[in-house]
Enzyme design. Structure first.
Site, mmCIF file in Angstrom:
data_model
loop_
_atom_site.group_PDB
_atom_site.id
_atom_site.type_symbol
_atom_site.label_atom_id
_atom_site.label_comp_id
_atom_site.label_asym_id
_atom_site.label_seq_id
_atom_site.Cartn_x
_atom_site.Cartn_y
_atom_site.Cartn_z
ATOM 1 N N CYS B 85 0.878 -1.114 0.043
ATOM 2 C CA CYS B 85 0.020 0.016 0.042
ATOM 3 C C CYS B 85 0.952 1.186 -0.163
ATOM 4 O O CYS B 85 1.643 1.515 -0.904
ATOM 5 C CB CYS B 85 -0.913 0.022 1.153
ATOM 6 S SG CYS B 85 -2.436 1.018 1.077
ATOM 7 N N HIS B 196 -3.701 -4.947 -0.055
ATOM 8 C CA HIS B 196 -3.247 -5.650 1.023
ATOM 9 C C HIS B 196 -3.311 -6.940 1.285
ATOM 10 O O HIS B 196 -4.481 -7.644 1.308
ATOM 11 C CB HIS B 196 -4.216 -4.918 2.171
ATOM 12 C CG HIS B 196 -3.783 -3.603 2.686
ATOM 13 N ND1 HIS B 196 -2.717 -3.296 3.467
ATOM 14 C CD2 HIS B 196 -4.524 -2.502 2.054
ATOM 15 C CE1 HIS B 196 -2.939 -2.021 3.546
ATOM 16 N NE2 HIS B 196 -3.779 -1.395 2.637
ATOM 17 N N GLU B 198 -2.444 -9.205 3.318
ATOM 18 C CA GLU B 198 -2.909 -9.584 4.646
ATOM 19 C C GLU B 198 -4.283 -9.246 4.898
ATOM 20 O O GLU B 198 -4.724 -9.891 5.948
ATOM 21 C CB GLU B 198 -1.942 -9.092 5.643
ATOM 22 C CG GLU B 198 -2.164 -7.422 6.053
ATOM 23 C CD GLU B 198 -1.641 -6.552 4.714
ATOM 24 O OE1 GLU B 198 -1.027 -7.063 3.920
ATOM 25 O OE2 GLU B 198 -1.782 -5.298 4.842
#
Lengths: 281, 218
Positions: B85, B196, B198
């Site tokens: 990001c 993202h 994750e």
């Protein structure tokens, strides 16, 4: 591609998942982590945890729920309820929240939105607006789960929230919340046309068509849903230990079901796709 | 923790939340440490540069902790880095954002904001959505995206995106309601994503696992 998000909302009181009507009259439904895990596996796009009591001494159990969830659930988690200061926000982010949702504190002190979005990034700050339609047709913003009158005009407040740097708005129709009668389309259309940031609609979904209707016509980015999914989970998991612990007799008696046609996240998403609304399925 | 395991440093410049990045690293078995210390960066076998927030504050904080120079030293000498990001944006030359200035300049290119014109036609900014990633010229076989299919969904939350000077580093593109942008890059030891991983469920976690495998971190 332009996609919409489906966000299950988990209202938390102490260690329990609860659900009320018009944000009040809470009933215990079960263990939050069981519901969260099920929704993750079903393809939830994000999760929202709202501490509906948010008293100081119960804060630790919310923190435990968030960190337990964030260890095994790899989608964004938003946490709201009783966050009053930069240090409160820091604390929930530290235990695993990705975004925070402000309401009461933001209305009392709008500068908090500005400070928080500068410090943590706009995209971390979600502002919840609880709207009640007055008898004269005006929509006013309330706080504390629709209990506290503020006199603030909902539409003026939404614009200010966006100007102050919030990344998203959750608009709740308190009148519709928990009733299953459908969304207040007038309210949400007007809000989303006034602001350039994404708007999440909450309060009123009683069947999957309600979700399709609001996402199809109103330029809304996401729907936040609780009853529809919770009641579906309970139906699907009747023998589940966590459900047995909850006070779900009212559901088993089907009394509260009459306005709801419970469905899964997958059901809703399939219906969205059939209506040419893109989402992750 | 196994002492032979390679050391991964998650660079903490005191903005945003590193919990989920650390969880993802732990889940795939990386030995990851969150640190703001430039010594830790210099001793790391691999680096992760996460981030949410404003470009200018992020660069200021990196400088304040001496992390900018440490990262540049390591990465130009071949240490693997994974930017996420804002962390991807920081690797680029500069931001268009008023007063934001220079980035780490490890990849040539600029940072742009979604134009006002799309707001006028009611497209929402920030772009907060699951959106698809697809190929340009680079194949994904030798990248951390090896377990992804073309047009898989990843989670995005951003108002700015990168525009590399040279398309050769572009690993994926994404289209947000008519605006096509570079959503991940791979150039030698530098890998970075606008989305993202994750927060992108199982497919996202596979990106952590495969990045670790490719760089012998497990």
């Amino acid at each position: 591609m332009k996609t919409v998000r489906i966000i299950p909302r988990l209202d938390i009181k102490g260690p329990n998942l609860v659900k009320g009507i018009h944000l009040e009259g809470l009933r215990v439904l079960g263990k939050p982590s069981d519901f969260a895990k099920y929704y993750y596996e079903q393809g939830a796009d994000e999760l929202m945890f709202m501490d509906v009591v948010a008293s100081l001494y119960e804060r630790n159990s919310l923190h435990d729920i968030i960190s337990e969830t964030a260890k095994s659930i790899f989608i964004p988690i938003t946490v709201g309820g009783g966050l009053r200061s930069i240090s409160d926000i820091k604390e929930v982010l530290r235990v695993g929240a990705d975004k925070v949702c402000l309401n009461t504190a933001a209305i009392k002190n709008p500068q908090l939105i500005k400070d928080a979005s500068r410090m943590f990034g706009s995209s971390t700050i979600v502002v919840a607006i609880e709207a009640i339609k007055e008898s004269n047709g005006k929509y006013l913003a309330y706080t504390d789960n629709g209990r506290e009158y503020t006199g603030v005009d909902v539409f003026e407040w939404a614009q200010k929230v966006a100007e102050l740097g919030a990344g998203e708005i959750v608009i709740t129709s308190v009148d519709k919340e928990g009733t299953g009668q459908g969304y207040d389309l007038e309210l949400v259309s007007k809000i989303t046309n006034l602001v350039g940031i994404p708007v999440i609609v909450h309060g009123g979904a009683g069947k999957q068509d309600h979700v399709v209707d609001v996402l199809k016509d109103c330029n809304i980015s996401s729907a936040m849903i609780s009853s529809l999914f919770h009641y579906h989970f309970i139906k699907e998991n009747e023998s589940h230990a966590s459900v047995l612990e909850g006070n779900v007799e009212f559901l088993n008696q089907k009394r509260s079901f009459h306005t709801f046609e419970p469905c899964s996240i997958e059901d809703v998403k399939r219906e969205l796709k059939r209506n040419q609304i893109d989402c992750r399925l | 923790m196994d002492n032979n395991l390679k050391k991964v440093v998650i660079i903490d410049y005191q903005l945003g939340n590193l919990f989920s990045v650390k969880q993802a690293c732990d889940t795939v078995g990386m030995n990851a440490l969150i640190s703001s210390n430039s010594e830790d960066v210099l001793n790391a076998d691999a680096l992760i540069l996460p981030g949410v927030g404003a470009f200018i504050e992020a660069m200021n904080n990196l400088k304040k902790f001496g992390l900018d120079v440490a990262i540049q030293n390591k990465v130009t000498r071949g240490t693997p880095i994974f930017g996420i990001c804002l962390g991807q944006q920081l690797l680029f030359t500069e931001s268009e954002e008023f007063g934001a200035g220079k980035g780490l300049d490890l990849i040539s290119g600029i940072i742009k904001r979604f134009p006002e014109a799309i707001i006028e036609r009611k497209v929402k900014v920030p772009h907060i959505a699951w959106n698809t990633v697809f190929k340009l010229n680079q194949e994904w076989d030798n990248s951390a995206l090896i377990d992804l299919n073309n047009n898989d969904f990843m989670y995005f939350i951003h108002s700015y995106y990168v525009k590399p000077s040279d398309d050769d580093c572009v690993l994926t593109l994404t289209n947000y309601d008519g605006i096509e942008f570079c959503s991940s890059i791979l150039k030698n030891n530098i890998f970075a994503t606008q989305f993202h991983p994750e927060k992108s469920a199982d497919k996202g976690i596979s990106i952590y696992k495969n990045w670790a495998l490719i760089n012998n971190l497990l």
